[in-house]
Design an enzyme around this catalytic site. Structure first.
Site, PDB file in Angstrom:
ATOM      1  N   ASN A  10       0.869  -1.179   0.000  1.00 22.67           N
ATOM      2  CA  ASN A  10       0.000   0.000   0.000  1.00 22.67           C
ATOM      3  C   ASN A  10       0.908   1.233   0.000  1.00 22.67           C
ATOM      4  O   ASN A  10       1.461   1.600   1.032  1.00 22.67           O
ATOM      5  CB  ASN A  10      -0.893  -0.019   1.252  1.00 22.67           C
ATOM      6  CG  ASN A  10      -1.735   1.239   1.368  1.00 22.67           C
ATOM      7  OD1 ASN A  10      -1.831   2.021   0.422  1.00 22.67           O
ATOM      8  ND2 ASN A  10      -2.341   1.434   2.527  1.00 22.67           N
ATOM      9  N   TRP A  11       1.024   1.843  -1.169  1.00 28.04           N
ATOM     10  CA  TRP A  11       1.955   2.964  -1.303  1.00 28.04           C
ATOM     11  C   TRP A  11       1.361   4.295  -0.833  1.00 28.04           C
ATOM     12  O   TRP A  11       2.057   5.315  -0.832  1.00 28.04           O
ATOM     13  CB  TRP A  11       2.450   3.073  -2.750  1.00 28.04           C
ATOM     14  CG  TRP A  11       3.400   1.968  -3.108  1.00 28.04           C
ATOM     15  CD1 TRP A  11       4.114   1.208  -2.239  1.00 28.04           C
ATOM     16  CD2 TRP A  11       3.755   1.508  -4.428  1.00 28.04           C
ATOM     17  NE1 TRP A  11       4.885   0.300  -2.933  1.00 28.04           N
ATOM     18  CE2 TRP A  11       4.686   0.468  -4.267  1.00 28.04           C
ATOM     19  CE3 TRP A  11       3.373   1.884  -5.728  1.00 28.04           C
ATOM     20  CZ2 TRP A  11       5.242  -0.213  -5.354  1.00 28.04           C
ATOM     21  CZ3 TRP A  11       3.920   1.212  -6.809  1.00 28.04           C
ATOM     22  CH2 TRP A  11       4.846   0.177  -6.618  1.00 28.04           C
ATOM     23  N   HIS A  96      -9.714   1.396   4.543  1.00 23.76           N
ATOM     24  CA  HIS A  96      -8.437   1.604   5.242  1.00 23.76           C
ATOM     25  C   HIS A  96      -8.638   2.641   6.345  1.00 23.76           C
ATOM     26  O   HIS A  96      -9.433   3.569   6.194  1.00 23.76           O
ATOM     27  CB  HIS A  96      -7.369   2.071   4.247  1.00 23.76           C
ATOM     28  CG  HIS A  96      -6.000   2.115   4.849  1.00 23.76           C
ATOM     29  ND1 HIS A  96      -5.578   3.174   5.624  1.00 23.76           N
ATOM     30  CD2 HIS A  96      -4.980   1.222   4.839  1.00 23.76           C
ATOM     31  CE1 HIS A  96      -4.349   2.924   6.050  1.00 23.76           C
ATOM     32  NE2 HIS A  96      -3.964   1.750   5.580  1.00 23.76           N
ATOM     33  N   GLU A 168      -5.748  -4.448  10.572  1.00 24.05           N
ATOM     34  CA  GLU A 168      -4.728  -3.420  10.745  1.00 24.05           C
ATOM     35  C   GLU A 168      -5.050  -2.608  11.992  1.00 24.05           C
ATOM     36  O   GLU A 168      -5.824  -1.629  11.922  1.00 24.05           O
ATOM     37  CB  GLU A 168      -4.720  -2.490   9.530  1.00 24.05           C
ATOM     38  CG  GLU A 168      -4.292  -3.159   8.248  1.00 24.05           C
ATOM     39  CD  GLU A 168      -3.666  -2.138   7.302  1.00 24.05           C
ATOM     40  OE1 GLU A 168      -2.495  -2.324   6.958  1.00 24.05           O
ATOM     41  OE2 GLU A 168      -4.321  -1.164   6.942  1.00 24.05           O
ATOM     42  N   GLY A 174       2.132   2.574  10.649  1.00 17.85           N
ATOM     43  CA  GLY A 174       3.088   3.662  10.461  1.00 17.85           C
ATOM     44  C   GLY A 174       3.801   4.088  11.737  1.00 17.85           C
ATOM     45  O   GLY A 174       4.429   5.143  11.764  1.00 17.85           O
ATOM     46  N   SER A 213       3.094  -1.749  10.395  1.00 20.27           N
ATOM     47  CA  SER A 213       4.535  -1.761  10.685  1.00 20.27           C
ATOM     48  C   SER A 213       5.212  -3.099  10.389  1.00 20.27           C
ATOM     49  O   SER A 213       6.141  -3.490  11.085  1.00 20.27           O
ATOM     50  CB  SER A 213       4.796  -1.332  12.131  1.00 20.27           C
ATOM     51  OG  SER A 213       4.376   0.013  12.317  1.00 20.27           O
TER      52      SER A 213
HETATM   53  P1  PGA Z   1       2.641   0.562   7.627  1.00 23.10           P
HETATM   54  O1  PGA Z   1       1.246   0.798   6.864  1.00 23.10           O
HETATM   55  O2  PGA Z   1       3.212  -0.730   7.093  1.00 23.10           O
HETATM   56  O3  PGA Z   1       3.479   1.746   7.295  1.00 23.10           O
HETATM   57  O4  PGA Z   1       2.322   0.460   9.075  1.00 23.10           O
HETATM   58  C1  PGA Z   1       0.337  -0.243   6.676  1.00 23.10           C
HETATM   59  C2  PGA Z   1      -0.945   0.262   6.064  1.00 23.10           C
HETATM   60  O5  PGA Z   1      -1.386   1.351   6.414  1.00 23.10           O
HETATM   61  O6  PGA Z   1      -1.556  -0.395   5.204  1.00 23.10           O
END
Ligand code: PGA
Length: 256
Positions: A10-11, A96, A168, A174, A213
């Site tokens: 997921n960019w 998301h 998630e 993040g 993460s």
């Molecule tokens: P991350 O993002 O790997 O930077 O935690 C994951 C996401 O939001 O899909």
């Protein structure tokens, strides 16, 4: 039904078209063969076609990060499921936590997006997860159950394009502080049980991804859990070598 573990980049709002091209040019030879696993990247809308063209005949696939809940009409800025299919998308992220938080998407809108995707044969990846506060209050199971039930309400399971889920936890996205494999597995098992109730007899084949993460160092331990069937990767997917290392991690035992 495609039950291969799914590794999805997921960019988010990163990488302009030229950067997508250089990423994929480097990534394609590093990517694992798509025999025992599926690998897809989700660039932003303007780069979807470029990604599709570059990935043609590689076995790698393209995902969108979002879609409009309606088919067509006066939805300025909207991108329909049919538009995504036309540029070669196979998957689309739905719900998301960025969309839930920043764009205030609620369960009802997310359910409509699930329907819009499945109506066009796009494979939706429904994202669910609790916030840090909700976890502290012991409400993880309740929050995730509500999100899953609402989004899947009235959504039939298309055997050819089976929907997937991504757990998630918002606190793990993040932050560099991902869920432990055990923490993730606990929620994945709960989601599997819910799916069993919603799609009796077919839940064991549905893929539940973990996201938050994920790095090349944590991927294998996560994938070793019985109910983790793929990874949704943000930050660590922005660099070809790091995403390739994640995609190449040893696989666990797969769906029970
Ligand atoms: P991350 O993002 O790997 O930077 O935690 C994951 C996401 O939001 O899909």
């Amino acid at each position: 039904m495609d039950t291969r573990p799914l590794f999805l980049a997921n960019w988010k709002m990163n990488l302009v078209e030229a950067e997508v091209t250089s990423f994929l040019t480097r990534f394609i030879p590093l990517a694992p063969p798509s025999t025992d696993r599926a690998v897809a990247v989700a660039p932003s809308f303007p780069s979807l076609r470029t990604a599709s063209i570059l990935l043609e005949k590689t076995g790698l696939e393209v995902a969108a990060q979002d879609l409009c809940h309606e088919e067509r009409g006066a939805f300025t800025g909207g991108v329909s499921a049919a538009m995504l299919v036309a540029v070669g998308c196979r998957y689309v992220l739905v719900g998301h936590s960025d969309r839930r938080q920043i764009w205030a998407e609620d369960d009802e809108l997310i359910q409509r997006k699930m329907r819009a995707a499945t109506d066009q044969g796009l494979l939706p990846v429904l994202c669910v997860g609790e916030s840090a506060g909700q976890r502290q209050q012991g409400r993880t199971a309740e929050v995730v159950e509500k999100q899953v039930r609402a989004a899947l309400s009235g959504i039939p399971l298309d055997e050819e394009n089976p929907l997937a889920l991504a757990y998630e936890p918002v606190w793990a996205i993040g932050t560099g502080d991902g869920a432990s494999p055990e923490q993730a597995e606990e929620v994945h098992r709960q989601i599997r049980e819910l799916l069993q109730e919603i799609y009796p007899g077919r839940a064991s084949a549905l893929r539940i991804l973990y996201g938050g993460s994920v790095t090349a160092d944590t991927a294998a331990d996560l994938m070793a859990q019985p109910d983790i069937n793929g990874l949704l990767v943000g930050t660590a997917s922005l660099e070809p070598d790091s995403f390739a290392a994640i995609c190449r991690c040893p696989l666990g035992s797969g769906p029970p």
